[in-house]
Design an enzyme around this catalytic site. Structure first.
Site, PDB file in Angstrom:
ATOM      1  N   LYS A 103       0.848  -1.182   0.000  1.00  0.00           N
ATOM      2  CA  LYS A 103       0.000   0.000   0.000  1.00  0.00           C
ATOM      3  C   LYS A 103       0.891   1.241   0.000  1.00  0.00           C
ATOM      4  O   LYS A 103       1.974   1.234   0.619  1.00  0.00           O
ATOM      5  CB  LYS A 103      -0.888  -0.045   1.258  1.00  0.00           C
ATOM      6  CG  LYS A 103      -1.944   1.032   1.360  1.00  0.00           C
ATOM      7  CD  LYS A 103      -2.797   0.797   2.615  1.00  0.00           C
ATOM      8  CE  LYS A 103      -3.852   1.858   2.845  1.00  0.00           C
ATOM      9  NZ  LYS A 103      -4.655   1.583   4.064  1.00  0.00           N
TER      10      LYS A 103
ATOM     11  N   SER B 164      -9.466   1.770   3.224  1.00  0.00           N
ATOM     12  CA  SER B 164      -8.589   2.537   2.378  1.00  0.00           C
ATOM     13  C   SER B 164      -7.561   1.685   1.634  1.00  0.00           C
ATOM     14  O   SER B 164      -6.909   2.200   0.725  1.00  0.00           O
ATOM     15  CB  SER B 164      -7.852   3.593   3.207  1.00  0.00           C
ATOM     16  OG  SER B 164      -7.001   3.005   4.152  1.00  0.00           O
TER      17      SER B 164
ATOM     18  N   SER C  90      -9.936  -0.618   7.212  1.00  0.00           N
ATOM     19  CA  SER C  90      -9.247  -0.401   5.940  1.00  0.00           C
ATOM     20  C   SER C  90      -8.635  -1.634   5.291  1.00  0.00           C
ATOM     21  O   SER C  90      -8.247  -1.585   4.120  1.00  0.00           O
ATOM     22  CB  SER C  90      -8.175   0.676   6.082  1.00  0.00           C
ATOM     23  OG  SER C  90      -8.767   1.945   6.026  1.00  0.00           O
TER      24      SER C  90
END
Ligand SMILES: *[C@@H]1O[C@H](CO)[C@@H](O)[C@H](O)[C@H]1NC(C)=O
Ligand SMILES: *[C@@H]1O[C@H](CO)[C@@H](O)[C@H](O)[C@H]1NC(C)=O
Ligand SMILES: *[C@@H]1O[C@H](CO)[C@@H](O)[C@H](O)[C@H]1NC(C)=O
Ligand SMILES: CC(=O)N[C@H]1CO[C@H](CO)[C@@H](O)[C@@H]1O
Length: 523
Positions: free
Chosen positions: A105, A186, A210
């Site tokens: 990420k 996210s 997330s």
């Protein structure tokens, strides 16, 4: 959005792969687990270079459409060659991840040619002093860092009206099963990329939902570890009290192989990782991948979260799953409720919002000041950057209300201390007491609905694919437990996955002659 039903996924692949001489055309890339890949490495039918080339090609063709990756690693093929060389000369890293391509990420720092920006132009060109703790563990295990996955910008802790899966640098990430469905965030790019076969596995991060939410929405497995089990050093933060780094994979076994590699003590996140280090089992986590892992497990079904209309596909799917769990020997404790549930799931009531705002300002300022070079050194400067670049960062449209409220805080004062104390009470009266009173091994809820229960307690959870709604959008099931309960959660999640086998890859088509356009082909 064009929705054209076209060629099947494998046709796209064959055409795409013809460009690349270094790819083994017959290997079953989409179906192979990490363990299969390792045995193909071992018997010489596949190299890490071939596998990495395959994923880079796949990213090249699919990313225009899905927006799951912000940057591919320009050194990925070199890293793959190194892994292959080490294997040939017997210098192989122990463990399952040698030569495996993995996406991180975009909030997990690496000390290489990749940027780490949480999706924002404000951090483009910033230089991290070193790899994040988890990135270092992965490199030590011989992985290939494939690139940085897109995400909801700033982990969705900047503007409450920005859409999930959107960031200025990556654009809008799309759910590969149904482009009109929320990809969720996210860790959107990590989940989309793994779902669409653009990486073998990926790392995500979670503060509240997330990892669990995008895993659920994209029909992949996400593990949200106990806070402190994995180091947060070098990760663009929200809150040291809640942040955690975890894997996203196509299967429980793949996610567990990554979890096993990234857990453990890190002197740069000393307090949290030292206190969680005792949870790491001798012999690692793979020993808990047991087909009979549901046998005798006491599962608490949290009725408040299963609010589906009678006859809906969700209601039918979960009823069928409960029967399977019972057939596999689980003891279901139905209709359970966590005390003060409605307060716990509302961050404005539980104190979570109050604490996060102040914790964020402190920790983002510390992160930014630790960078070797950076265009921004404080939250105030990020806010100013967003004002100045309101077109690229869409601040004219979305505002930056969360940033402004965070900037307005002044450390951990009495309001924050009260909020943190209240959350500790909610944890003790809530999940802790329920699990002890009913002697539960895990609680069960649909998708990521219990993320706040797990978030404010620092508790772990695993999301496993559970089904597909009417229009094709996936949904998951979440198994949660108390701190350090990963071994039992893995037993349950793995046995559930093996018994139900829900995940199907998304149907992606390829338009010949228009390579940049990959159309969604409903599921
Ligand atoms: C090598 O391993 C792969 C993955 O397990 C398998 O599919 C393949 O048949 C094996 N090939 C040989 C030559 O043993
Ligand atoms: C490609 O993979 C297949 C299946 O694992 C294997 O049988 C074959 O030998 C491989 N081909 C090459 C050129 O490595
Ligand atoms: C990182 O950002 C810089 C711009 O500052 C850019 O030139 C570079 O290509 C980026 N790195 C990668 C791997 O895309
Ligand atoms: C059902 C339950 O346990 N409710 C508790 C919620 O929190 C209050 C204190 O704010 C307790 O008094 C309740 O017992």
């Amino acid at each position: 959005m064009a929705r054209v039903s076209l060629l099947a996924c494998f046709v796209f692949l064959l055409i795409a792969l013809m460009d690349s001489k270094s790819v083994n055309m017959t290997f079953d890339y989409a179906g192979a687990s990490i363990a299969d890949v390792q045995s193909a490495f071992a018997n010489g039918s596949l190299t890490s270079l071939q596998l990495t080339q395959y994923y880079l090609t796949r990213i090249e063709y699919l990313n225009h459409y899905l927006h799951a990756v912000i940057e591919a690693n320009p050194d990925a093929l070199h890293e793959a060659e190194r892994a292959d060389r080490n294997r040939r000369f017997g210098h192989e890293h122990p463990g399952l991840l040698n030569g495996i391509p993995i996406l991180l990420k975009d909030n997990i720092a690496t000390s290489d040619r990749l940027n780490t920006t949480a999706g924002s132009f404000a951090l483009l060109g910033a230089v991290a002093p070193r790899d994040a703790g988890v990135a270092r563990f992965l490199r030590d295990a011989g992985v290939v860092i494939l690139g940085k996955a897109s995400m909801s910008e700033w982990a969705h802790f900047w503007s409450s009206s920005a859409p999930s899966g959107w960031c200025a640098r990556g654009g809008q990430g799309l759910n590969p099963y149904d482009t009109s469905a929320d990809p969720c965030g996210s860790s959107s790019g990590s989940a989309i990329a793994v779902a669409a076969g653009m990486a073998a596995v990926a790392l995500g991060t979670e503060t509240d939902g997330s990892i669990l939410c995008p895993a659920s929405a994209n029909s992949v497995v996400g593990i949200k570890p106990t806070v402190g089990l994995t180091s947060r050093a070098g990760v663009i933060p929200i809150s040291p009290r809640q942040d955690t780094v975890g894997p996203i994979g196509r299967t429980v076994a793949d996610a567990v192989a990554v979890l096993e590699t990234i857990v453990g003590y890190d002197k740069r996140d000393a307090e949290a990782t030292a206190s969680a280090a005792g949870f790491v089992p001798v012999g690692g986590y793979r020993q808990f991948l047991k087909k009979e892992g549901l046998m005798g497990k006491r599962l608490g079904i949290l009725k408040g979260f299963f609010q589906f209309a009678d006859g809906s596909s969700e209601a039918k799917v979960f009823a069928a799953h409960f029967r399977v769990m019972q057939e596999k020997g689980a003891i279901l404790m139905d209709k359970l409720e966590i005390a003060n549930e409605s307060e716990i799931v509302n961050p404005f009531l539980s104190g979570e919002e109050t604490a996060l705002l102040a914790e964020f300002k402190l920790s983002i300022n510390a992160y930014l000041s630790d960078l070797l070079t950076s265009p921004v050194r404080s939250l105030a400067q990020v806010i100013a950057f967003n004002k100045k670049h309101s077109a690229e960062e869409r601040t004219a449209e979305y505002g930056q209300d969360i940033f402004l409220r965070a900037e307005n805080t002044d450390g951990i004062g009495s309001a924050e201390r009260d909020a943190i104390k209240r959350m500790a009470e909610l944890n003790a009266w809530g999940l802790e007491r329920l699990m002890k009173e009913k002697r539960l091994d895990a609680v069960v809820a649909p998708d990521s609905s219990i993320s706040s229960v797990l978030a404010i307690g620092g508790y772990p959870g695993i999301s496993v694919p559970a089904g597909y709604a009417h229009a094709g959008a996936p949904f998951g099931i979440c198994f949660g437990g108390l701190k350090g309960s990963e071994p039992v959660l893995i037993e349950i999640a793995y046995a559930f996955e093996q018994a139900t086998n829900v995940r199907k890859p998304p149907a992606l088509g390829y338009v010949e002659g228009r390579r940049s356009q990959i159309f969604y082909n409903g599921y």
